[in-house]
Design a protein around this motif. Structure first.
Motif, PDB file in Angstrom:
ATOM      1  N   LEU A 177       0.792  -1.301  -0.056  1.00  0.00           N
ATOM      2  CA  LEU A 177       0.138   0.126   0.016  1.00  0.00           C
ATOM      3  C   LEU A 177       0.995   1.176  -0.108  1.00  0.00           C
ATOM      4  CD1 LEU A 177      -2.501  -1.107   2.695  1.00  0.00           C
ATOM      5  CD2 LEU A 177      -3.155  -0.658   0.281  1.00  0.00           C
ATOM      6  N   ALA A 178       0.296   2.387  -0.502  1.00  0.00           N
ATOM      7  CA  ALA A 178       1.176   3.538  -0.358  1.00  0.00           C
ATOM      8  C   ALA A 178       0.221   4.636   0.281  1.00  0.00           C
ATOM      9  CB  ALA A 178       1.214   4.037  -1.793  1.00  0.00           C
ATOM     10  N   ALA A 179       0.504   5.454   0.968  1.00  0.00           N
ATOM     11  CA  ALA A 179      -0.228   6.317   1.716  1.00  0.00           C
ATOM     12  C   ALA A 179       0.026   8.012   1.224  1.00  0.00           C
ATOM     13  CB  ALA A 179      -0.038   6.488   3.237  1.00  0.00           C
ATOM     14  N   TRP A 180      -0.907   8.629   0.871  1.00  0.00           N
ATOM     15  CA  TRP A 180      -0.694  10.148   0.496  1.00  0.00           C
ATOM     16  C   TRP A 180      -1.206  10.990   1.257  1.00  0.00           C
ATOM     17  CZ3 TRP A 180       1.946  10.008  -4.535  1.00  0.00           C
ATOM     18  CH2 TRP A 180       2.087   9.039  -4.939  1.00  0.00           C
ATOM     19  N   SER A 181      -0.848  12.340   1.244  1.00  0.00           N
ATOM     20  CA  SER A 181      -1.403  13.280   1.787  1.00  0.00           C
ATOM     21  C   SER A 181      -1.607  14.499   0.766  1.00  0.00           C
ATOM     22  CB  SER A 181      -0.472  13.998   2.911  1.00  0.00           C
ATOM     23  OG  SER A 181      -0.864  15.391   3.367  1.00  0.00           O
ATOM     24  N   PHE A 182      -2.844  15.047   0.778  1.00  0.00           N
ATOM     25  CA  PHE A 182      -3.103  16.227   0.158  1.00  0.00           C
ATOM     26  C   PHE A 182      -3.231  17.383   0.893  1.00  0.00           C
ATOM     27  CE2 PHE A 182      -5.345  12.464  -1.992  1.00  0.00           C
ATOM     28  CZ  PHE A 182      -4.552  12.142  -3.034  1.00  0.00           C
ATOM     29  N   TYR A 183      -2.351  17.572   1.780  1.00  0.00           N
ATOM     30  CA  TYR A 183      -2.401  18.727   2.643  1.00  0.00           C
ATOM     31  C   TYR A 183      -2.054  19.876   1.580  1.00  0.00           C
ATOM     32  CZ  TYR A 183      -0.884  21.864   6.331  1.00  0.00           C
ATOM     33  OH  TYR A 183      -0.616  22.843   7.243  1.00  0.00           O
ATOM     34  N   PRO A 184      -2.544  20.959   2.100  1.00  0.00           N
ATOM     35  CA  PRO A 184      -2.355  22.137   1.045  1.00  0.00           C
ATOM     36  C   PRO A 184      -0.999  22.529   0.419  1.00  0.00           C
ATOM     37  CG  PRO A 184      -3.980  22.944   2.755  1.00  0.00           C
ATOM     38  CD  PRO A 184      -3.440  21.517   2.965  1.00  0.00           C
ATOM     39  N   THR A 185       0.054  22.140   1.119  1.00  0.00           N
ATOM     40  CA  THR A 185       1.447  22.383   0.667  1.00  0.00           C
ATOM     41  C   THR A 185       1.899  21.563  -0.160  1.00  0.00           C
ATOM     42  OG1 THR A 185       2.198  21.204   2.648  1.00  0.00           O
ATOM     43  CG2 THR A 185       1.975  23.755   2.534  1.00  0.00           C
ATOM     44  N   LYS A 186       1.184  20.466  -0.447  1.00  0.00           N
ATOM     45  CA  LYS A 186       1.761  19.224  -1.076  1.00  0.00           C
ATOM     46  C   LYS A 186       1.729  19.579  -2.548  1.00  0.00           C
ATOM     47  CE  LYS A 186       2.080  16.776   2.605  1.00  0.00           C
ATOM     48  NZ  LYS A 186       3.089  16.938   3.588  1.00  0.00           N
ATOM     49  N   ASN A 187       2.734  18.786  -3.424  1.00  0.00           N
ATOM     50  CA  ASN A 187       2.503  19.075  -4.966  1.00  0.00           C
ATOM     51  C   ASN A 187       1.225  18.783  -5.612  1.00  0.00           C
ATOM     52  OD1 ASN A 187       5.260  18.801  -4.361  1.00  0.00           O
ATOM     53  ND2 ASN A 187       5.704  17.969  -6.387  1.00  0.00           N
ATOM     54  N   LEU A 188       0.340  17.718  -4.987  1.00  0.00           N
ATOM     55  CA  LEU A 188      -1.081  17.714  -5.415  1.00  0.00           C
ATOM     56  C   LEU A 188      -1.907  18.113  -3.972  1.00  0.00           C
ATOM     57  CD1 LEU A 188      -3.520  17.194  -7.206  1.00  0.00           C
ATOM     58  CD2 LEU A 188      -3.023  14.903  -6.700  1.00  0.00           C
ATOM     59  N   GLY A 189      -2.384  19.183  -3.608  1.00  0.00           N
ATOM     60  CA  GLY A 189      -2.944  19.490  -2.421  1.00  0.00           C
ATOM     61  C   GLY A 189      -4.302  19.933  -2.599  1.00  0.00           C
ATOM     62  N   CYS A 190      -5.162  19.646  -1.568  1.00  0.00           N
ATOM     63  CA  CYS A 190      -6.381  20.510  -1.580  1.00  0.00           C
ATOM     64  C   CYS A 190      -6.363  21.786  -0.825  1.00  0.00           C
ATOM     65  CB  CYS A 190      -7.559  19.456  -1.456  1.00  0.00           C
ATOM     66  SG  CYS A 190      -7.246  18.390   0.257  1.00  0.00           S
ATOM     67  N   PHE A 191      -7.807  22.221  -0.633  1.00  0.00           N
ATOM     68  CA  PHE A 191      -7.809  23.482   0.105  1.00  0.00           C
ATOM     69  C   PHE A 191      -8.299  23.334   1.770  1.00  0.00           C
ATOM     70  CE2 PHE A 191      -8.010  25.785  -4.040  1.00  0.00           C
ATOM     71  CZ  PHE A 191      -6.647  25.768  -4.173  1.00  0.00           C
ATOM     72  N   GLY A 192      -7.805  22.225   2.262  1.00  0.00           N
ATOM     73  CA  GLY A 192      -8.104  21.633   3.387  1.00  0.00           C
ATOM     74  C   GLY A 192      -7.187  20.282   3.603  1.00  0.00           C
ATOM     75  N   ASP A 193      -7.812  19.465   4.597  1.00  0.00           N
ATOM     76  CA  ASP A 193      -7.130  18.211   4.637  1.00  0.00           C
ATOM     77  C   ASP A 193      -7.660  17.175   3.593  1.00  0.00           C
ATOM     78  OD1 ASP A 193      -5.183  18.181   6.674  1.00  0.00           O
ATOM     79  OD2 ASP A 193      -6.829  18.680   8.065  1.00  0.00           O
ATOM     80  N   GLY A 194      -6.648  16.234   3.269  1.00  0.00           N
ATOM     81  CA  GLY A 194      -7.277  15.330   2.506  1.00  0.00           C
ATOM     82  C   GLY A 194      -6.175  14.178   2.331  1.00  0.00           C
ATOM     83  N   GLY A 195      -6.636  12.935   2.005  1.00  0.00           N
ATOM     84  CA  GLY A 195      -5.613  11.886   1.854  1.00  0.00           C
ATOM     85  C   GLY A 195      -5.928  10.557   0.983  1.00  0.00           C
ATOM     86  N   ALA A 196      -5.187   9.754   0.966  1.00  0.00           N
ATOM     87  CA  ALA A 196      -5.635   8.590  -0.076  1.00  0.00           C
ATOM     88  C   ALA A 196      -4.652   7.517   0.352  1.00  0.00           C
ATOM     89  CB  ALA A 196      -5.606   8.662  -1.474  1.00  0.00           C
ATOM     90  N   ALA A 197      -5.177   6.353  -0.080  1.00  0.00           N
ATOM     91  CA  ALA A 197      -4.317   4.991  -0.044  1.00  0.00           C
ATOM     92  C   ALA A 197      -4.465   4.333  -1.402  1.00  0.00           C
ATOM     93  CB  ALA A 197      -4.587   4.020   1.001  1.00  0.00           C
ATOM     94  N   THR A 198      -3.292   3.943  -1.926  1.00  0.00           N
ATOM     95  CA  THR A 198      -3.244   3.277  -3.295  1.00  0.00           C
ATOM     96  C   THR A 198      -2.615   1.955  -3.217  1.00  0.00           C
ATOM     97  OG1 THR A 198      -1.322   4.263  -3.886  1.00  0.00           O
ATOM     98  CG2 THR A 198      -3.322   5.381  -4.490  1.00  0.00           C
ATOM     99  N   GLY A 199      -2.818   1.128  -4.313  1.00  0.00           N
ATOM    100  CA  GLY A 199      -2.171  -0.171  -4.423  1.00  0.00           C
ATOM    101  C   GLY A 199      -2.494  -1.177  -5.273  1.00  0.00           C
ATOM    102  N   ASN A 200      -1.769  -2.065  -5.619  1.00  0.00           N
ATOM    103  CA  ASN A 200      -2.139  -2.941  -6.805  1.00  0.00           C
ATOM    104  C   ASN A 200      -3.178  -4.224  -6.236  1.00  0.00           C
ATOM    105  OD1 ASN A 200      -1.472  -1.816  -8.905  1.00  0.00           O
ATOM    106  ND2 ASN A 200       0.680  -1.856  -8.209  1.00  0.00           N
TER     107      ASN A 200
END
Ligand SMILES: Cc1ncc(COP(=O)(O)O)c(C=O)c1O
Length: 369
Positions: A177-200
């Protein structure tokens, strides 16, 4: 000239009209949680990464915790974690009762050192939580070889590495699994908190989805005690506007990094993190190292230039972990030195050439170059 470390206003202006349209539709439909925007993003992000599945979550810390839960981490299980990262990387393991075993980082890249990690494996080790620090993939082959040798799982903390590639393949599908953050400062960020998990492994990703939605497999049927960690639609809409721009944004970050490298190579005792063949960084941070870090930071501040320290302390020196991790005096020397030396300079897609030249000139003037 004042140069900010990041300017999200510039980002917002680039997507304003599309975002207004998407947000208006969400408000009209009242589809605030788990709506079509969230599904659209999950599909688009999985396809962008080239992985089988993606589940959007409340934030990156939850993504780490739920990934570890989905993998069945039990109290007392040992997880190898790099000693130089954001606190959440270790926090997730500790919160589940796991034992953090810190490994040192590579002296040049500051990413997890496979040889040091190998020396920390015991009979109780269940997995490795690797961090693609500053947008630069860790040595995926080295870490995967170690995992295979000892039957360990790998979780990628990809919170800083949206779009980064290892030997041509985007990170986010190398581990279980991989864990992602979309905190606003990230390369892909939202305008609040956000995250995701990905995998095969679709089943594993679905387990994360269920755990992030109260352990439900269908409405009001709870097969596990989970939690509430869902991306809301307004944030998903920001990500849907920004994902199509990510590659161009990362390319601009790369161009900025290249210009910094040109301007700053050989200046004083300044060291830049090397670009290695086969490793495509997305320059979440532009990190320099110098023994005179604090003085340099003050000099830049006086010149109106913002900079930041990620991170001033290695994780094994964090008071919250005292007594929870076993670290001998003098152990983890590279991570310890990094905490004293690193400084991150402004790097974001909308940074102008004039601004980055002002930063370069101020750094050079500090060293009398
Ligand atoms: C390496 C790393 N891991 C985990 C996190 C946690 O993500 P979040 O702030 O979305 O909870 C972050 C981001 O802040 C991070 O940089």
């Amino acid at each position: 000239m004042n140069v900010p470390i990041l300017d999200l206003g510039r980002t917002r202006r680039r997507i304003a009209s599309q975002l207004d349209e998407r947000w208006r539709k969400i408000l009209d439909d009242s589809s605030f949680v788990l709506g079509p925007e969230v599904r659209e993003f999950e599909t688009a992000f999985a396809s962008y990464l080239g992985v089988a599945a993606c589940v959007a979550l409340g934030n990156g810390t939850d993504a780490l915790i739920l990934a570890l839960r989905a993998l069945g981490l039990k109290p007392g299980d040992e997880v190898i974690v790099p000693a130089f990262s954001f606190f959440a990387t270790a926090e997730a393991v500790v919160l589940l009762g796991g034992k953090v075993v810190f490994a040192d980082v590579d002296p040049e890249t500051l990413n997890l050192d496979p040889a040091d990690a190998a020396a920390r494996v015991t009979a109780r080790t269940v997995g490795i939580l690797g961090v693609h620090l500053y947008g630069r993939p860790f040595d995926v082959d080295g870490i995967l070889a170690l995992c295979r040798k000892h039957g360990l799982w790998l979780v990628e903390d990809a919170a800083q590495a949206h779009g980064a590639r290892w030997q041509g393949t985007r990170v986010g599908g190398f581990g279980q699994l991989a864990a992602w953050s979309f905190y606003p400062t990230k390369n892909l960020g939202c305008f609040g908190d956000g995250g995701a998990a990905t995998g095969n492994d679709r089943e594993l990703v679905e387990r994360v989805r269920s755990l992030g939605n109260h352990g439900q497999t269908s409405r009001y049927h709870h097969v596990a005690v989970g939690t509430n960690s869902r991306l809301d639609s307004l944030q998903a809409a920001v990500l849907n506007c920004r994902l199509p721009l990510l590659d161009a944004d990362n390319a601009r970050r790369g161009e900025i990094a290249c210009r910094y490298h040109g301007a700053l190579a050989g200046v004083g005792d300044l060291r830049l993190l090397p670009d290695r063949p086969g490793v495509q960084s997305v320059y979440h941070q532009l990190t320099v190292r110098t023994a005179r870090r604090d003085e340099l930071m003050a000099h830049l501040k006086a010149a109106g230039i913002a900079s930041a320290i990620h991170y001033p302390s290695p994780l094994h020196h964090q008071p919250a972990l005292a007594g929870l991790v076993e670290v001998r005096d003098g152990d983890l020397p590279i991570a310890t030195a990094a905490g004293r030396e690193v400084l991150c300079l402004p790097v974001f897609p909308e940074l102008t050439n004039e601004e980055l030249e002002a930063v370069g000139a101020a750094v050079r003037s500090f060293f009398g170059a």
